[in-house]
Design an enzyme around this catalytic site. Sequence first.
Site, PDB file in Angstrom:
ATOM      1  N   GLU A   1      28.977   9.080 -17.859  1.00 11.78           N
ATOM      2  CA  GLU A   1      30.373   9.540 -17.836  1.00 11.78           C
ATOM      3  C   GLU A   1      30.576  10.953 -17.289  1.00 11.78           C
ATOM      4  OE1 GLU A   1      28.026   9.945 -21.044  1.00 11.78           O
ATOM      5  OE2 GLU A   1      29.067   8.042 -20.777  1.00 11.78           O
TER       6      GLU A   1
ATOM      7  N   ASN B   1      19.143   8.023 -22.248  1.00  9.28           N
ATOM      8  CA  ASN B   1      19.524   6.616 -22.408  1.00  9.28           C
ATOM      9  C   ASN B   1      18.467   5.811 -23.149  1.00  9.28           C
ATOM     10  OD1 ASN B   1      21.786   7.204 -21.050  1.00  9.28           O
ATOM     11  ND2 ASN B   1      21.321   6.008 -19.223  1.00  9.28           N
TER      12      ASN B   1
ATOM     13  N   ASP C   1      24.770  16.274 -25.761  1.00  9.70           N
ATOM     14  CA  ASP C   1      24.089  16.272 -24.473  1.00  9.70           C
ATOM     15  C   ASP C   1      24.752  17.148 -23.413  1.00  9.70           C
ATOM     16  OD1 ASP C   1      21.787  15.011 -24.292  1.00  9.70           O
ATOM     17  OD2 ASP C   1      22.490  13.385 -23.006  1.00  9.70           O
TER      18      ASP C   1
ATOM     19  N   ASP D   1      23.883  32.522  17.879  1.00  6.61           N
ATOM     20  CA  ASP D   1      24.192  33.570  18.841  1.00  6.61           C
ATOM     21  C   ASP D   1      23.184  34.689  18.669  1.00  6.61           C
ATOM     22  OD1 ASP D   1      26.435  32.372  19.756  1.00  6.61           O
ATOM     23  OD2 ASP D   1      27.836  33.524  18.521  1.00  6.61           O
TER      24      ASP D   1
ATOM     25  N   VAL E   1      28.245   2.610 -23.663  1.00  2.00           N
ATOM     26  CA  VAL E   1      28.537   4.040 -23.532  1.00  2.00           C
ATOM     27  C   VAL E   1      27.267   4.822 -23.197  1.00  2.00           C
ATOM     28  CG1 VAL E   1      29.350   6.084 -24.764  1.00  2.00           C
ATOM     29  CG2 VAL E   1      30.549   3.917 -25.006  1.00  2.00           C
ATOM     30  N   ALA E   2      26.156   4.386 -23.812  1.00  2.00           N
ATOM     31  CA  ALA E   2      24.905   5.085 -23.544  1.00  2.00           C
ATOM     32  C   ALA E   2      24.561   5.040 -22.060  1.00  2.00           C
ATOM     33  CB  ALA E   2      23.778   4.476 -24.367  1.00  2.00           C
TER      34      ALA E   2
ATOM     35  N   GLU F   1      18.407   6.374 -26.866  1.00  4.75           N
ATOM     36  CA  GLU F   1      19.641   5.847 -27.435  1.00  4.75           C
ATOM     37  C   GLU F   1      19.575   4.329 -27.546  1.00  4.75           C
ATOM     38  OE1 GLU F   1      23.155   7.355 -25.320  1.00  4.75           O
ATOM     39  OE2 GLU F   1      22.067   9.239 -25.122  1.00  4.75           O
TER      40      GLU F   1
END
Length: 910
Positions: free
Chosen positions: A277, A701, A735, A319, A272-273, A704
Amino acid sequence: MDINDVYKYFDTKETGLSSEQAAGLLKKFGPNTIQRNKKQSQVKAFLKNFTSLMAILLWISGFIAIFAQMVELGIAIWAVNLINGIFSYWQEHQAQKATNSLLKMLPTYAQVLRDGKPKQINSEDLVPGDVFIIQAGNSISADARIIKSTSLQVDESALTGESVLVSKQAEYSHGVGRFSEANLVFAGTVAGSGTATAVALATAMHSEFGKIAKLTQNQKHQASPLEIELNHLTRQLSVIAILIGAIFFVSAIFFVHYPMAKSFIFALGMIVAFIPEGLLPTVTLSLAQGVTRMAKKHALVKDLNSVETLGETTVICSDKTGTLTQNQMTINHLWLASHEYTVTGQGYVNNGHIQLDSKDVDLSDQPDLEMLLRVAALNNDTKVEQPKVAGDNPKIIGTPTEAALVILAEKAGINLESESKKFPRIGALPFDSDRKRMSTFHDVDGKTTICVKGSLDGILPISDTILDNGKLRPLTEADKEQINEADKKYAAQGLRSLAIAYRDASADDSLPDDTKDWTIENAEQHLTFVGLTIMEDPPRPEIFEAVRKCHEASIRIIMVTGDSSLTAKSIAVKIGVASDKARVITGDELAEMHIADLKEALKGEVIFARVAPEQKYRIVSTLQSIGEIVASTGDGVNDAPALKKADIGVAMGVTGTDVAKDAANMILTDDNFASIVAAIEEGRTVYSNLQKFLLYILNSNMPEAAPSILFLFSRGLIPLPLTVMQILTVDLGTDMLPALGLGAEKSEPGIMKQPPRLRTAHLLNRGIILKAFAWYGLVASIISTVGYFFVNHQHGWPNVALAVSGSVYQEATTMTLAAIVFCQIAAALNCRTKNSSIFSIGIFSNRRIWGGIIFEVLLLALLIYVPFLQGLFNTAAIGWQDWILLVCIPIPLVLIEEIRKYFMRKKVRV
Ligand code: ADP
Ligand code: MG
């Protein structure tokens, strides 16, 4: 069906519905809009967030935890999963809402006949039975039967996929395939040329387009390159995460002798870290927010994709008239064979006197001048609305170029209304940007006179006489030279010229009697040249700053105009788009030019003048072939191919046709070049914010993962400093909100001082990975681990073994968790800028980030102090001294980053 039966069927007539009828029908048939089948896809979109790889993993993990007698953990995992899914859905929904509201900002209009009078209505209010007028450039908003038409050609590619123009007319005939009925036009298609009057048969979802939309609305949307890259990235990171998870799983079993279920939950933390996601929904949301911000700056972006491309733009083909200049014409000079004048009296004064060279001039002894002004007034599509309040200026409706002529004529006492009564218009060959002139046919005492105006090089070759002191004489080479000299003189000052000519068609018999047979070839010849009107169109005031910004940002500007070379160059130099050395290429030269020469020319400073809109396509595609990312502006029907070809097609919202708007990626609601630059800046900002966001979510990350690595490498001797639930809390909870704030970060100073991003550049580059893992992440890992040992140390370690469970252990893991949260606060602030000092953008300037930080700290406090949550998250209350330590963490982290950024800025400058 006979057309009269159609009228009867719809209870309408050739002059249209009455307002009451229309109102009733609108109630009956509903607004003319294409509805999307929302409900079903909403449910799907909602469920999608609970069926992603990570969500499934979490569902399974919850089960395993419950089966392994860790019921509370299992439920907590599910709860976190649920909250995360709802949050993702909310983000997507917000993004969708932002995009939808943009679509409403650009209404399309329809010209209908109501109560027998033409009226402009929102095309949503069009009903079956309405009689409406179709003109070249209009999008057609209902299925309709043609009543009458002149050379109408329609682009039906939206229905048939084929982009060749199809002819349509009132007489029925049937070709092959669907939509080939010659007397029917369909909603969703656009008129490429000609005009028509038609009666609406079906609107909204009853139209053929609506039926197709109904069939295809569940179709998947096309992924943008950015989405593809992100999906790719997410998948890569997920694979890495699962690999790491597997390694951890095996290690836990063999090194620490954990049982299977416990090892699995342990590995889950790592997985999960490392799975990013929140990435996709956050990216979608910040793109949508970028689009909303652009809309406020007058640039409506039609697809999120373009936001990204805008940031890569290297060349803008623009233009001139109306985009770089104000399109506010005032006539400054008049050139006649007999006299050259400077117009001195400005402003609108309808007193029948014209002030030239500071003197009142009486038209009666100036026949050439009178003819010039009369032809200019007659050859004109401007309408003058007399003021409702006496003394007010009359309202002029029409293009500024023509309005300027009408105003001048009016000042001299030549009134548009009475002139057109005296010399009624019996035919016209409208202006187009290819031949650059227009002709109108007038009945002068039973004889036909043709009034013509246009560019000098479009008029001189077809003139053979010149008006001089009221008399005609042959146009000599010497005359032509003199006229061109005069034109050049004014063009060099950046002034626009328009030549005026006429033809007494009764003088010879080359013009056919039947008005239907009048063509450009037989009408626009044997002209009598009258003179030149020279007008000024000042640059937009914002343009100088916008051009400077482009140059600083290494974005080149190439002027592409229908105006003359000298005028174009003079204006280009005046506003800084080009230098004196710039090469001017005319449309004729371009047509002859070899592709290699064109490529070479496009690498340098260049201006295109007297080009036809079709030629823009070649300019754009050649630029692309030498690696440029091109934004190109346009407004007319003929600009559409170039707009489609360009990486960013930019249509004019005010003066642009529906066709151009349809082909474009972006629409300027103020037609202003400066808005393109603002959009590019916003595009760059969005992309750099995404990188900031990525850096932020990746950097957590490391801290963790670090505790688990410590745990494994010590073979379980160091009890897990951060539990799985705590990892989930950081990753899916605390987070998220500060990260959202990063997506709303304002443009960083200096973002327009860098060259455009390379197309090949990746969102996630080495710099970000290094910064995330080896710098921010490493520091946070060390600090949080120190936090863990610090609590143990206070309880006697190393003389007492590290706590394995109980209140000391809980307090220690709480400290690790809290330290990570406070490191993330520092990271959120540090990620806000790449190299600028955070103090230069204002430390409190992003409220969302601070809102997120406050939320994050409150959540942490809840987890630490609410007894029920303490049990779930393995936390314990910590003392106020600990809080002081925690609050101090971000200060050195931000200051150290400031020093690093300072040196980076120095390095960049060198
Ligand atoms: P730009 O690229 O500056 O928008 P346009 O395509 O509007 O140029 O005009 C090109 C040329 O066509 C002008 O320089 C002028 O000579 C001529 N022109 C423009 N408007 C009209 C008009 N309404 N009638 C006749 N000629 C026109
Ligand atoms: Mg134009």
